[in-house]
Design an enzyme around this catalytic site. Structure first.
Site, mmCIF file in Angstrom:
data_model
loop_
_atom_site.group_PDB
_atom_site.id
_atom_site.type_symbol
_atom_site.label_atom_id
_atom_site.label_comp_id
_atom_site.label_asym_id
_atom_site.label_seq_id
_atom_site.Cartn_x
_atom_site.Cartn_y
_atom_site.Cartn_z
ATOM 1 N N ASN A 46 81.303 17.429 -59.171
ATOM 2 C CA ASN A 46 80.986 16.599 -58.008
ATOM 3 C C ASN A 46 79.490 16.633 -57.710
ATOM 4 O O ASN A 46 78.872 15.610 -57.419
ATOM 5 C CB ASN A 46 81.738 17.098 -56.772
ATOM 6 N N ARG A 374 89.195 0.597 -62.990
ATOM 7 C CA ARG A 374 89.185 1.737 -63.918
ATOM 8 C C ARG A 374 90.528 1.816 -64.640
ATOM 9 O O ARG A 374 91.574 1.636 -64.028
ATOM 10 C CB ARG A 374 88.935 3.068 -63.193
ATOM 11 N N ARG A 404 81.130 2.601 -61.975
ATOM 12 C CA ARG A 404 80.157 3.606 -62.377
ATOM 13 C C ARG A 404 80.758 4.683 -63.279
ATOM 14 O O ARG A 404 81.778 5.271 -62.981
ATOM 15 C CB ARG A 404 79.533 4.255 -61.136
ATOM 16 N N HIS A 434 86.320 -4.398 -56.254
ATOM 17 C CA HIS A 434 86.939 -3.079 -56.153
ATOM 18 C C HIS A 434 88.392 -3.172 -55.694
ATOM 19 O O HIS A 434 89.076 -2.157 -55.561
ATOM 20 C CB HIS A 434 86.116 -2.221 -55.168
ATOM 21 N N TYR A 472 95.871 11.633 -58.026
ATOM 22 C CA TYR A 472 95.389 11.119 -56.745
ATOM 23 C C TYR A 472 96.562 10.657 -55.897
ATOM 24 O O TYR A 472 97.531 10.092 -56.412
ATOM 25 C CB TYR A 472 94.470 9.908 -56.942
ATOM 26 N N ARG A 565 88.720 12.191 -46.026
ATOM 27 C CA ARG A 565 88.564 13.240 -47.025
ATOM 28 C C ARG A 565 87.120 13.684 -47.196
ATOM 29 O O ARG A 565 86.819 14.861 -47.264
ATOM 30 C CB ARG A 565 89.106 12.762 -48.371
ATOM 31 N N HIS A 593 93.366 9.954 -51.739
ATOM 32 C CA HIS A 593 92.629 8.759 -52.126
ATOM 33 C C HIS A 593 93.118 7.488 -51.435
ATOM 34 O O HIS A 593 92.421 6.476 -51.429
ATOM 35 C CB HIS A 593 92.716 8.581 -53.652
#
Length: 704
Positions: A46, A374, A404, A434, A472, A565, A593
């Protein structure tokens, strides 16, 4: 107009506090040892991404002639960077301490990382043979002198740095750790005994530089700015967007350094030389006692004997097929009868994948349209979409190439889908897509001829990634609600024609209508004063307009509860400003998530699941979708999820007005929402299995 800074905090410092919560999981004695190691590794990875993206972005902003002032702190980018570097010093020390404690516990379990000096003679011989046979032939040592300039150090690569002497001359030696080598060498001894590859190379550096005296040596790694945005690149409309992204991915490897990490001890003289060479300030240099790279920790559990796995790892949990669908029947007809809300990772993605597979061969299906951000390697979703195109269905995939660190993967999948005959869209200049939405269009034929167009829509909070769906917590709604389907059809038409200012009846879509509607919904609760209620589950909250509107709601007496979160730039509990706002964070076995918006209470509550956090990038610079949840049973389930999140007193931490997080202090029994969700799904699965078994017995009895 100046912004009120009394109830806001720095975005980056807020994120560092979240990552500190991850490190606290590595300290938690109730967490199995191997999982604690993984949390330490997650904290580290992270932090790597934080430097590459956020620190890199602030670094770029600090170089601009026009001064940028952060609207939540009043600080310049340079002032924010200084605050970040200062805050990181205790975090590095905390990680060193945590790793030392964990390695001590590991040794008690015969899981041992050795330094060369601590090896037995037998192990030293094994390591020496490995070095000579496997490592030495592919090493590329370098000398820095007047004839050989300082080499480029790749982003996050490991290097052995050495001070060398020969004939009274001082030089620098660099020994890169090849990526082709394994992360560690396992020793031929009982238990899990190993030595890291960089430690071996550091030990044998004298053999690589035999003509020099080594006066000091250490392991170093440079982190580089990776915050490239295609909007920063000059390109014409005619330019092939895939080629542009390939160029950007390559450029990322050579961007400016933003951090130097040192494992070991180096003189200030050599550190100063490195800083000057890499154009880094001294405050961008961080020393660590534990290894710089901790990703090797993820593989240790695979080396354990079965009896150790049971005590040192989390119990294996396999996501269940949702109990709200009959596994033995086709999915699409069931969705046409009722909405189904799936809850990952407690439930599997299998029903959604089966729905796409069914659609790929269903004669009544005209088209499948989907947005992809993704995907995992070997994605079955891609195979089903390709099969649908090959079967004559019109398949439209909006593939976001700017996800990314996943750009190269998405470029590959875009090529694969295009070859199969799918129509590929690549989004818009300056706007990322997104959203997580899939639309199946069917034609139902009538007896009179012709037929009606019908829609099946799936809207989720997470990616169509089969791997992360097991790690997630995310929500996925599958519905035959035709009004939702009509909005989804219009959305895809608008995206195909680059019309982002579309008008929708039910879906909230950024970058235009989502924030506007969210603010309207908050205003509706403000009118109720103390009867008002707002619950938000988000990954991050940074949007200043929404922050100010939530503060206004608090000042009107509205109860605001937020499960956030990560980043939260709003400070709760500030007297007279945000004292009706509660913020809590949950960090546990699974990454929280999902995004849930709730305005109002009970039957009157307006409920949404969404792909969007309340960050400015999501509300103003991305295509995001929030979907209303209207089905009675689905709403009931979503409200239950909210209730359990609020009742968590094991993994939840509450934010205080001073920006710190604290455990919940109450006398009730321990209650972990993730454990409860897991238990509920397992119990439901067992009940269904039992009922299926009874029904099979009854049918056999009737048949006899």
């Amino acid at each position: 107009m100046d912004k009120d800074l009394r109830y806001t905090q720095d975005r980056e410092l807020s994120w560092l506090r979240f990552n500190e919560r991850v490190l606290e999981e590595a300290k938690d004695e109730s967490v199995p040892l191997m999982e604690r190691l993984k949390f330490a590794a997650i904290f580290t990875s992270n932090l790597d991404e934080f430097f590459m993206v956020r620190v890199g972005s602030l670094h770029d902003m600090s170089l601009l002639k026009e001064e940028h002032i952060d609207n939540k702190t009043g600080k310049t980018p340079s002032e924010q960077l200084s605050a970040i570097f200062k805050a990181l010093i205790p975090l590095y020390k905390k990680r060193d301490k945590v790793m030392a404690e964990l390695e001590s516990l590991c040794r008690a379990c015969n899981i041992c990382r050795f330094s060369y000096g601590d090896l037995s003679e037998k192990a030293k011989k094994q390591v020496t043979l490995w070095f000579e046979d496997e490592a030495r032939p592919i090493l590329s040592p370098q000398i820095v002198d007047m004839h050989n300039p300082f080499p480029h150090l790749p982003n996050k690569g490991l290097n052995i740095i050495l001070s060398l002497k020969r004939d009274g001359q001082e030089l620098i030696g660099i020994l890169p750790v090849p990526n082709e080598l394994p992360k560690f060498v396992r020793l031929d001894e009982r238990g899990v005994h190993f030595i890291l590859t960089e430690d071996i190379l550091c030990e044998f550096a004298s053999l690589v530089f035999p003509e020099y005296e080594i006066t000091e040596k250490a392991i170093i790694s440079v982190t580089r700015n990776a915050d490239i945005s295609p909007e920063d690149e000059a390109y014409d409309v005619e330019t092939d967007f895939r080629r542009l992204m390939q160029k950007i991915v390559k450029k990322r490897r050579r961007l400016a350094p933003v951090r130097l990490e040192i494992e070991g001890t180096l003189s200030e003289k050599l550190i100063t030389t490195l800083c000057r060479t890499l154009s880094l300030s001294r405050e961008q240099v961080f020393t660590t006692k534990c290894p710089i790279h901790l990703d090797y920790l993820f593989s240790l559990s695979d080396l354990l004997p079965k009896e150790s796995v049971a005590t040192l790892c989390d119990p294996v949990y396999k996501p269940h097929f949702t109990p709200y669908l009959n596994k033995s029947e086709k999915i699409i007809p069931q969705i046409e009868k009722q909405d189904v809300l799936m809850f990952y990772p407690y439930e599997s993605m299998e029903p959604f994948l089966r729905m796409i597979a069914e659609a790929s061969v269903d004669p009544s299906v005209l088209s499948i349209k989907i947005t992809i951000y993704r995907l995992t390697a070997g994605a079955r979703l891609v195979e089903y979409l390709c099969a649908a195109a090959e079967n004559g269905k019109h398949v439209v995939v909006l593939m976001e190439l700017r996800a990314r660190f996943d750009e190269q993967n998405n470029i590959y999948w875009a090529e694969r889908l295009k070859e199969a005959g799918c129509t590929i869209l690549y989004g818009f200049e300056g706007i990322k897509v997104h959203s997580k939405i899939c639309l199946i269009t069917k034609r139902e034929h009538s007896r009179r001829g012709g037929g009606n167009v019908r829609y099946i829509t799936q809207i989720g909070t997470g990616n169509y990634n089969e791997k992360t769906a097991k790690q997630y917590t995310d929500l996925s709604l599958m519905t035959a609600n035709q009004e939702i389907g009509e909005d989804a059809a219009l959305l895809f038409q608008n995206m195909a024609t680059a019309n982002l200012d579309g008008k929708y009846q039910h879906l909230l879509v950024s970058p235009f209508s989502l924030k506007e509607r969210v603010i309207e919904l908050i205003d509706e609760e403000i009118k109720k004063k103390s009867d008002g209620y707002i619950f938000l589950k988000l990954n991050s909250l940074t949007d200043r307009e929404i922050i100010d509107k939530l503060a206004e709601a608090s000042q009107s007496g509205v109860e605001v509860v937020m499960n956030i979160r990560g980043i939260c730039c709003l400070l709760p509990g500030i007297e007279g400003l945000t004292d009706n706002i509660k913020v809590f964070s949950i960090v546990g076995r699974y990454l929280e998530h999902s995004r849930i918006y709730c305005f109002g209470r009970g039957n009157d509550a307006k409920l949404y699941i969404a792909s969007a956090d309340f960050m400015t990038r999501n509300t103003e610079r991305r295509v995001e979708v929030a979907c209303p949840v209207t089905d009675k049973e689905t709403r009931k389930r979503l409200l239950h999820i909210i209730d359990e999140l609020r009742l968590d007193n094991v993994k939840a931490r509450v934010m205080a007005p001073d920006e710190t997080y604290h455990r919940i202090k109450d006398n009730s029994s321990p209650r972990s929402c993730q454990e409860i969700f897991q238990q509920e799904e397992t119990q439901l699965a067992e009940e269904i299995k039992h009922k299926s078994g009874l029904w099979a017995k009854i049918k056999r009895k009737i048949g006899s």
